[in-house]
Enzyme design. Structure first.
Site, PDB file in Angstrom:
ATOM      1  N   HIS A 171       0.852  -1.071  -0.159  1.00  0.00           N
ATOM      2  CA  HIS A 171      -0.057   0.094  -0.190  1.00  0.00           C
ATOM      3  C   HIS A 171       1.019   1.314   0.053  1.00  0.00           C
ATOM      4  CE1 HIS A 171      -3.748   2.069   1.146  1.00  0.00           C
ATOM      5  NE2 HIS A 171      -2.703   3.018   1.709  1.00  0.00           N
ATOM      6  N   GLU A 172       1.798   1.520   1.021  1.00  0.00           N
ATOM      7  CA  GLU A 172       2.648   2.399   1.031  1.00  0.00           C
ATOM      8  C   GLU A 172       3.482   2.715  -0.303  1.00  0.00           C
ATOM      9  OE1 GLU A 172       2.036   4.771   3.343  1.00  0.00           O
ATOM     10  OE2 GLU A 172       0.606   3.149   4.240  1.00  0.00           O
ATOM     11  N   HIS A 199       1.723   4.588  -2.801  1.00  0.00           N
ATOM     12  CA  HIS A 199       1.957   6.134  -2.741  1.00  0.00           C
ATOM     13  C   HIS A 199       3.205   6.585  -3.125  1.00  0.00           C
ATOM     14  CE1 HIS A 199      -1.845   6.404  -0.626  1.00  0.00           C
ATOM     15  NE2 HIS A 199      -1.574   5.603   0.348  1.00  0.00           N
ATOM     16  N   HIS A 215       3.544   6.459  -6.826  1.00  0.00           N
ATOM     17  CA  HIS A 215       2.952   7.471  -7.437  1.00  0.00           C
ATOM     18  C   HIS A 215       3.687   8.972  -7.087  1.00  0.00           C
ATOM     19  CE1 HIS A 215      -1.303   9.916  -6.972  1.00  0.00           C
ATOM     20  NE2 HIS A 215      -0.549  10.161  -7.953  1.00  0.00           N
TER      21      HIS A 215
HETATM   22 ZN   LIG Z   1      -3.112   4.963   1.661  1.00  0.00          ZN
END
Ligand SMILES: [Zn+2]
Length: 228
Positions: free
Chosen positions: A101-102, A105, A108
């Site tokens: 998940h991290e 980010h 991105h």
């Molecule tokens: Zn998040």
């Protein structure tokens, strides 16, 4: 399904928070976790995998808990720094999903900062969670293939929770904001009573067919997300 599994005649909203599969006691060392993330995200292509390697080898991630270290997990950094990750990797299966998940980010941010000038390099939180949740969804598909027995049951139940809390519930939150902002723009008064009424109506709309909405559910609960 939850109603059936929990063997209750009425499903109240608080019942949704009761897990139907116990968390699996599965140790995943960090090196194994990194390998799983690379395999799970392979479908994103060579360029993405190269950046993943860079994140792992070029010290983007502060991996373990430490004295005085902030809890939880998040991705941060500035326009001209690495997109750092604060992690508290505890060698559990859930930590592998948090890592993916991290990384969603941070990669991105990596692309955004590389492609956009400073003024356009930031993005909204709604947009941010698309990148991170996509990674998590890919990991869930990968883990459903890889795991067997109880661990597979656990992953399926967690994936269903992700769909409810990250997709279904967030749409409810968004609709709440749309209604209240529209009212504010029209100059209509927004007080506690009115906000509670809107909130309760939305819970009825989204959950009312399957769940019992108790009077206490008219009060909006705290923070929406635990990980950013
Ligand atoms: Zn998040």
């Amino acid at each position: 399904m939850k109603k059936r599994e929990l063997k209750v005649d009425e499903l109240h909203l608080y019942d949704l928070y009761v897990p139907i599969v116990e968390s699996v006691d599965m140790e995943v060392k960090y090196d194994e976790g990194k390998k799983m993330v690379k395999e799970g995200l392979e479908v994103l292509g060579d360029e993405y995998l190269k950046i993943l390697d860079e994140a792992f080898s070029n010290k983007w991630i502060d991996v373990y808990s430490n004295k005085g270290k902030y809890s939880g997990a998040y991705s941060w950094g500035a326009f001209d720094t690495k997109p750092y990750i604060l992690l508290n990797y505890n060698e559990r299966l859930d930590d592998v999903l948090t890592l993916s998940h991290e990384l969603g980010h941070s990669i991105h941010s990596y692309f955004s900062r590389k492609t956009q000038p400073y003024v356009y390099s930031n993005y909204t939180i709604f947009c941010a969670e698309v990148a991170s949740t996509t990674n998590e969804v890919l990991m869930y598909f990968y883990l459903m293939d890889k795991l067997k027995g109880e661990a597979k049951r656990y992953i399926i139940s967690e994936f269903m929770e992700l769909i409810r809390t990250t997709y279904f519930r967030q749409v409810l939150f968004a609709e709440f904001e749309l209604i209240t902002h529209t009212m504010a723009e029209k100059g209509e008064p927004l007080n506690g009573e009115r906000l509670s009424e809107i909130w309760r109506n939305l819970y009825n709309k989204y959950y009312g067919r399957e769940c019992v909405i108790d009077d206490r559910n008219k009060h909006r609960m705290g923070k929406n997300t635990s990980f950013l």
